[in-house]
Design a protein around this motif. Sequence first.
Motif, short mmCIF file in Angstrom:
data_model
loop_
_atom_site.label_atom_id
_atom_site.label_comp_id
_atom_site.label_asym_id
_atom_site.label_seq_id
_atom_site.Cartn_x
_atom_site.Cartn_y
_atom_site.Cartn_z
N GLU A 1 -92.72 -0.77 -25.10
CA GLU A 1 -92.40 -1.52 -26.31
C GLU A 1 -93.65 -1.65 -27.18
OE1 GLU A 1 -89.40 -2.44 -27.33
OE2 GLU A 1 -88.69 -1.38 -25.55
N MET A 2 -93.44 -1.68 -28.48
CA MET A 2 -94.54 -1.80 -29.42
C MET A 2 -95.08 -3.23 -29.39
SD MET A 2 -94.55 -0.88 -33.48
CE MET A 2 -93.93 0.77 -33.15
N THR A 3 -96.41 -3.33 -29.40
CA THR A 3 -97.06 -4.64 -29.45
C THR A 3 -97.94 -4.67 -30.71
OG1 THR A 3 -97.14 -4.69 -27.04
CG2 THR A 3 -98.50 -6.29 -28.21
N PRO A 4 -97.37 -5.12 -31.86
CA PRO A 4 -98.15 -5.13 -33.10
C PRO A 4 -99.36 -6.06 -32.98
CG PRO A 4 -95.81 -5.47 -33.51
CD PRO A 4 -96.02 -5.63 -32.04
N PRO A 5 -100.41 -5.82 -33.79
CA PRO A 5 -100.51 -4.71 -34.73
C PRO A 5 -100.98 -3.43 -34.04
CG PRO A 5 -102.46 -6.06 -34.89
CD PRO A 5 -101.56 -6.74 -33.89
N ASN A 6 -100.48 -2.29 -34.53
CA ASN A 6 -100.97 -1.02 -34.02
C ASN A 6 -102.39 -0.78 -34.52
OD1 ASN A 6 -98.58 0.03 -32.60
ND2 ASN A 6 -97.64 -0.06 -34.62
N ARG A 7 -103.12 0.06 -33.80
CA ARG A 7 -104.51 0.32 -34.17
C ARG A 7 -104.67 1.38 -35.25
NH1 ARG A 7 -109.28 -0.32 -29.75
NH2 ARG A 7 -109.24 -2.59 -29.67
N LEU A 8 -103.59 2.03 -35.65
CA LEU A 8 -103.68 2.94 -36.78
C LEU A 8 -102.37 2.97 -37.52
CD1 LEU A 8 -102.18 5.98 -36.42
CD2 LEU A 8 -104.04 6.30 -34.80
N HIS A 9 -102.45 3.29 -38.80
CA HIS A 9 -101.25 3.51 -39.60
C HIS A 9 -101.59 4.53 -40.68
CE1 HIS A 9 -103.36 0.29 -41.82
NE2 HIS A 9 -102.75 0.73 -42.91
N LEU A 10 -100.57 5.08 -41.30
CA LEU A 10 -100.74 6.16 -42.27
C LEU A 10 -100.66 5.63 -43.69
CD1 LEU A 10 -98.42 8.84 -40.60
CD2 LEU A 10 -100.86 8.40 -40.17
N HIS A 11 -101.42 6.27 -44.58
CA HIS A 11 -101.38 5.98 -46.00
C HIS A 11 -100.89 7.22 -46.75
CE1 HIS A 11 -104.57 2.50 -45.93
NE2 HIS A 11 -103.42 2.17 -45.38
N LEU A 12 -99.81 7.07 -47.49
CA LEU A 12 -99.30 8.14 -48.33
C LEU A 12 -99.73 7.89 -49.77
CD1 LEU A 12 -95.64 8.53 -46.96
CD2 LEU A 12 -97.80 9.37 -46.02
N THR A 13 -100.08 8.95 -50.47
CA THR A 13 -100.60 8.81 -51.83
C THR A 13 -99.48 8.99 -52.86
OG1 THR A 13 -101.16 11.15 -52.00
CG2 THR A 13 -102.85 9.67 -51.08
N SER A 14 -99.80 8.60 -54.09
CA SER A 14 -98.86 8.71 -55.21
C SER A 14 -99.58 9.28 -56.42
CB SER A 14 -98.28 7.34 -55.57
OG SER A 14 -97.72 6.70 -54.46
N ALA A 15 -98.92 10.19 -57.12
CA ALA A 15 -99.50 10.75 -58.34
C ALA A 15 -99.19 9.90 -59.56
CB ALA A 15 -98.99 12.18 -58.55
N SER A 16 -98.18 9.04 -59.46
CA SER A 16 -97.76 8.20 -60.59
C SER A 16 -96.99 7.01 -60.05
CB SER A 16 -96.87 9.00 -61.56
OG SER A 16 -95.66 9.36 -60.91
N ALA A 17 -96.75 6.02 -60.91
CA ALA A 17 -95.95 4.87 -60.50
C ALA A 17 -94.53 5.30 -60.14
CB ALA A 17 -95.92 3.84 -61.62
N ALA A 18 -93.99 6.25 -60.90
CA ALA A 18 -92.65 6.74 -60.60
C ALA A 18 -92.64 7.49 -59.28
CB ALA A 18 -92.16 7.64 -61.74
N GLY A 19 -93.71 8.23 -59.01
CA GLY A 19 -93.79 8.95 -57.74
C GLY A 19 -93.86 8.00 -56.56
N GLN A 20 -94.58 6.89 -56.71
CA GLN A 20 -94.64 5.89 -55.65
C GLN A 20 -93.25 5.32 -55.38
OE1 GLN A 20 -96.65 2.20 -56.56
NE2 GLN A 20 -97.29 1.90 -54.42
N GLN A 21 -92.54 4.99 -56.43
CA GLN A 21 -91.19 4.45 -56.28
C GLN A 21 -90.26 5.46 -55.62
OE1 GLN A 21 -90.03 3.23 -60.24
NE2 GLN A 21 -91.55 1.60 -60.34
N GLU A 22 -90.44 6.72 -55.96
CA GLU A 22 -89.60 7.77 -55.36
C GLU A 22 -89.88 7.92 -53.87
OE1 GLU A 22 -88.68 12.58 -55.85
OE2 GLU A 22 -89.91 11.52 -57.34
N THR A 23 -91.16 7.85 -53.47
CA THR A 23 -91.51 7.94 -52.05
C THR A 23 -90.93 6.76 -51.29
OG1 THR A 23 -93.56 9.13 -52.54
CG2 THR A 23 -93.42 8.03 -50.40
N VAL A 24 -91.03 5.56 -51.85
CA VAL A 24 -90.45 4.38 -51.21
C VAL A 24 -88.95 4.53 -51.07
CG1 VAL A 24 -90.03 1.90 -51.46
CG2 VAL A 24 -92.31 2.84 -51.93
N ALA A 25 -88.29 4.98 -52.12
CA ALA A 25 -86.83 5.15 -52.08
C ALA A 25 -86.43 6.19 -51.03
CB ALA A 25 -86.32 5.55 -53.46
N THR A 26 -87.21 7.27 -50.93
CA THR A 26 -86.92 8.30 -49.93
C THR A 26 -87.06 7.74 -48.53
OG1 THR A 26 -87.66 10.07 -51.41
CG2 THR A 26 -87.60 10.56 -49.06
#
Length: 234
Positions: free
Chosen positions: A56-81
Motif C-alpha cells: 500500500e502507498m504511504t504518502p508522501p512519495n519520495r518522487l513525483h513527475l512534472h509535466l510541462t506546458s507550452a501555453s495556458a491552453a496546453g496546460q488545461q488540455e493536459t489536465v483535461a486529458t
Amino acid sequence: MPLRLLSVTFDAHDPTRLARFWAGLLGREVVEDAGGVLLPGDDTQVGLRFASGGAEMTPPNRLHLHLTSASAAGQQETVATALRLGGGHLDVGQRPEEGHVVLADPEGYEFCVIEAGNNFLAGCGLLGEVACDGTREVGLFWSAALDWPLVWDQDEETAVQSPHGGTKVAWGGPPVAPKVGRNRQRFDLAPAGGDQQAEVDRLVALGATRLETGADGVVVLADPDGNEFSVRRS
C-alpha cells in the motif's frame, strides 16, 4: 562507462492500466518486458516502467513527475486529458495563486502539470522533471553515478540533466521526510558497457549500499539517502 537510466519504475496493483494512463498522457508506446510494462524513453526523455507490487502507498512519495506546458491552453488540455484517462485532482496544500496543477494518476501517484513560462523547465520536453525528496549529497551521488552534469546546486537543492538535455532529475534538499518502508518508486539502470559488477563496485565506492541480488540477476542497492534502485545486467 556510465550507467544508463533505463526508467523510473513504479510499483502498481495494475501495471498495464497505469502504463496505459501514462502512455495516453505522454503520447508514448507501451512495451511489455521482463521487468513489467515499459514506456521507453530516449536520450532526452526518461522512460517509465510499471511493475507488479502489492504494497500500500504511504504518502508522501519520495518522487513525483512534472509535466510541462507550452501555453495556458496546453496546460488545461493536459489536465483535461489526465482526468479523462482516470486521474484526479489532489490537494497537497498548494495555494490558489500557484500556477501548477496537482493531480494523481489512477493508483494515487501524485504529479504536477507545470504552468507555461517556467524557466527552469524550458526546453526539457513534456516530461520535464523527476522531482525528488532528497539531500544535496544524494544529488551529487547521482551526478557521479550517471555522469550527468549538475545544472542546479543552490541552497541545498540540486538537479542533474543528461548531456543531451531533456528531463531533469532534481532533489529539493532538507528537510527530507523520514523513509517509511521500501519505496514504491525507484530508478532502474543498466551498465552502458555491459559490466554489471564493475558498475556495482563503482556505485558502492561512490556511497551506495548493496542490498540484494534477485533471481533474475538484478542487483538492488540504496543511494546515500536510503532510496532503493536496481542495476540490471544490460
